[in-house]
Design an enzyme around this catalytic site. Structure first.
Site, PDB file in Angstrom:
ATOM      1  N   SER D  46      44.181  46.355  38.816  1.00 54.95           N
ATOM      2  CA  SER D  46      44.236  44.999  38.268  1.00 54.95           C
ATOM      3  C   SER D  46      43.374  44.126  39.165  1.00 54.95           C
ATOM      4  CB  SER D  46      45.689  44.522  38.262  1.00 54.95           C
ATOM      5  OG  SER D  46      45.793  43.302  37.575  1.00 54.95           O
ATOM      6  N   GLU D  47      42.395  43.426  38.581  1.00 52.87           N
ATOM      7  CA  GLU D  47      41.372  42.791  39.416  1.00 52.87           C
ATOM      8  C   GLU D  47      41.896  41.657  40.293  1.00 52.87           C
ATOM      9  OE1 GLU D  47      41.145  43.033  36.039  1.00 52.87           O
ATOM     10  OE2 GLU D  47      40.195  41.256  35.166  1.00 52.87           O
ATOM     11  N   ASN D  48      43.106  41.178  39.995  1.00 54.06           N
ATOM     12  CA  ASN D  48      43.664  40.159  40.884  1.00 54.06           C
ATOM     13  C   ASN D  48      44.250  40.742  42.177  1.00 54.06           C
ATOM     14  OD1 ASN D  48      45.520  41.187  38.921  1.00 54.06           O
ATOM     15  ND2 ASN D  48      47.012  39.651  39.509  1.00 54.06           N
TER      16      ASN D  48
END
Lengths: 214, 231, 231, 214
Positions: D46-48
């Protein structure tokens, strides 16, 4: 160079440091500074990845994966943190180190530093010298007044290769404290009995003087 | 534990002419077992990128006796006399890179960044041939990304997925090198079950790690010694 | 606890026209208390750099009602209708930056790097006006560092020296923003004694943190609520 | 678009994933994929700032500081790790994500992607789309065959703004699986009863065909 002179330099540099400063200490004389900080609490940064470097451990507490940039075993102070080399140089190059205390081969009258290579000798080591010169907020050079061959370290123009465009703010030797600015070198304190004339004689750059003295 | 291999498999993973990224600062965080294994192989024309070339006869220093090295890239070689000698004799090319620039170039190699502008070394001999550019009145130089064919790194522990944690300042260049090698081999002291390392503690996520090799070294009095050579 | 200040001191730390780096992704890792405080002040012409402008009436979203914003820089504003409306009416400038480029630009701002070459956005509308350059046959664009006058970040805990740890993905942009602000103010849920956070766990070393402000929010059912507005 | 069609697309994409793959899933149809992986163990990024994203938690285990890139509460799988946004995009942009499954507004015959902006509409969001297009090793577009207005998503030449120079490797719709290369589009599988002619009619680019079919 006597150990007494080295300690004198270390003690004088220690006066420049303030509570809460983050400080990176180069090899040589700078490593003596922690012994002369008295009550001051500074945080020592080690470029191999530690903020909060503590003193040398007892023999039984050595861990060769907990070492200084000089590759000696160290300990961690309370509140220390560990990071990798890239994060360490974010800290150094991003202007987050309050003071770097470095040795030098030469410093010119405007504070330009040569501290990594001697012309004619093999140039095979630079370490973090240029990163500190480029990135530290304040640079203090802690050095003997003269090289082993008697030549002055403070010079009008560097003859040794420069360490970059960063400038030293101050030079502390066993004889004097000099401050650098775009105007040149100013003597701000004498640390030995030399007269101004004698001091000028063993110094390679002219300096102005903040105080009156014979 | 599908990532765990025998150290002897190193032979198949490294080719002549490869560029190796090797973790460690001085001797801390050094993959001694992988280096010992490499020294036994008959590899040629390797380029080693590492902060130092170990010390005399220690760590990467042993590779100076095997004839496998063509070039070394790092920040400080003066502390190993053998490296200086080999260089003087013309047997070893050396590229000197400021330590922070070295770390950042490797990080860029792993991050898909081609190059970056830094003030470090601007105006010095180490900037010769590099593009200069002024930003906001200050001179920067362009430094390019470094990638490796194989990264040899050292961690304290892995979990079975290949997540890594490091021992104190033994971390140093290892995490960035884990991102920048086509093949990444981590020497570890111990492998624990996945889930035993906390998500906060994991320094190198498993996605960066291809193979794990058990270290042949143990710590005695805080110093690594070859378990095979212990009495 | 010399870094601990009252939130009302924010008034003296932010000036009209300042560029603020504000942590958070959506509403996670958002310094709600600092934003609430900022909304009470009569500041003008602020530029806010943050991945989003919060959500409608939440987080940074509330600043759209106070007239303090001149410009927003971030990767995703579509999820806050108010931001879109203010932009349509010409009341708000928006600079759209790919999320990874945003993170890297801020990291560079904190790292003394002036700019870097990335493939992201090369050939797109977001590359207009940016220098293109080919490395190894692929097109990259030059992206420049971002710095802020003040960083407003959110951590889970601080220790008394100002070392920070974050809550899960509430970490997001906060650590890079801590490096890139001239003044860095961290809102925290709790302050523990120095030494209680392990050297491995500390994500933002204290050197980056100037001030700590106690959060006025508490978590209820996993969601932050204003403790002052709780029944 | 029926939920059945969305599930059909998700199921087919799931077949493309292998044990041990690190996968980033975009919003929309891609988020359905984890339900159809069967025994396959993939690691969701998840890019966060998370590798090892798990399913939605029960109500009592929600933590709004543990969310997906779509800002929904999530959990962590065993072996998950947390990092900041810059490290997350080192992973994405440095080529360490095996597969990105993304939605798209258009894909051209060579796999060029438009997935962030519609001309004439406000362009105020890009998120991590361009980073994934530039950095993921393999890109699979999971999308309805046609847009809501009936226009084909697979087109000869993009009329919507491009997401960059990265190319999709595959497009999966409710009707077909297409593979892209420098030579153009190849139909590699039909997923509905449409004849080749019918399929070509609702597709905006010509495609070659690996199999014989009427």
């Amino acid at each position: 160079m006597t150990q007494g002179s080295r300690i004198k330099i270390a003690k004088r540099v220690a006066q420049e440091l303030s509570d809460g400063d983050t400080v990176n200490l180069g090899v040589g004389i700078p490593t003596l500074i922690p012994d002369y900080l008295g009550d001051k609490k500074v945080d020592l940064q080690s470029e191999n990845g530690l903020l909060g470097m503590g003193p040398t451990p007892d023999d039984e507490n050595i861990n060769m994966d907990l070492i200084s940039a000089s590759k000696h075993p160290i300990t961690m102070e309370i509140g220390a943190s560990i990071f990798d080399s890239s994060d360490s140089f974010v800290m150094i190059r991003g202007g987050h180190i309050d003071v770097a205390v470095l040795g030098a081969l030469q410093v010119d009258q405007f504070g330009e530093i040569a501290n990594w290579a001697i012309p004619g000798k093999d140039i095979l080591g630079v370490g973090g010298a240029m990163d500190l010169v480029a990135g530290a907020r304040r640079i203090i050079i802690a050095s003997t007044h003269q090289a082993k061959d008697g030549k002055p370290k403070l010079v009008e123009k560097l003859t040794f290769p420069t360490s970059g465009n960063g400038r030293a703010d101050m030079l502390v030797t066993e004889h004097a404290v000099f401050q650098f600015s775009a105007k040149g070198t100013e003597l701000i304190e004498k640390l030995s009995d030399l007269s101004l004339e004698e001091l000028q004689k063993i110094t390679g750059a002219t300096f102005t003087c903040r105080f009156i003295d014979k | 534990m599908s990532k765990l291999i025998k150290r002897t498999e190193l032979s198949n993973l490294i080719k002549d002419g490869d560029t190796l990224l090797v973790g460690g600062f001085g001797l801390s965080g050094t993959p001694f077992t992988l280096i010992d294994e490499l020294a036994k192989l008959d590899k040629k024309k390797l380029t080693v990128i590492s902060n130092n070339l170990g010390e005399k006869d220690k760590g990467l220093g042993i590779l100076l006796h095997t004839g496998c090295l063509k070039k070394a890239v790092g920040s400080y070689f003066t502390s190993n006399r053998d490296a200086v000698n080999e260089w003087s004799k013309g047997n070893l090319e050396i590229e000197l890179v400021p330590q922070g620039t070295l770390a950042e170039r490797i990080r860029c190699g792993g991050a898909g960044i081609a190059g970056f502008y830094t003030k470090t070394a601007a105006g010095t001999k180490l900037a010769e041939g590099k593009e200069e550019r002024v930003f906001d009145g200050e001179t920067y130089i362009l430094e390019k990304a470094i990638k490796g064919d194989v990264s040899l790194i050292k961690a304290l522990k892995a979990d079975t997925k290949g997540n890594l944690v490091y021992d104190h300042t033994g971390r140093n260049f290892n995490p960035v090198m884990a991102t920048a090698g086509k093949i990444v081999i981590a020497e570890v002291q111990e492998i624990v079950e996945a889930g035993e390392l906390s998500p906060y503690e994991i320094t190198t996520p498993h996605v960066y790690v291809d193979y794990l090799v058990m270290s042949n070294y143990v710590k005695v009095g805080g110093r690594y010694v070859d378990a095979g050579k212990q009495n």
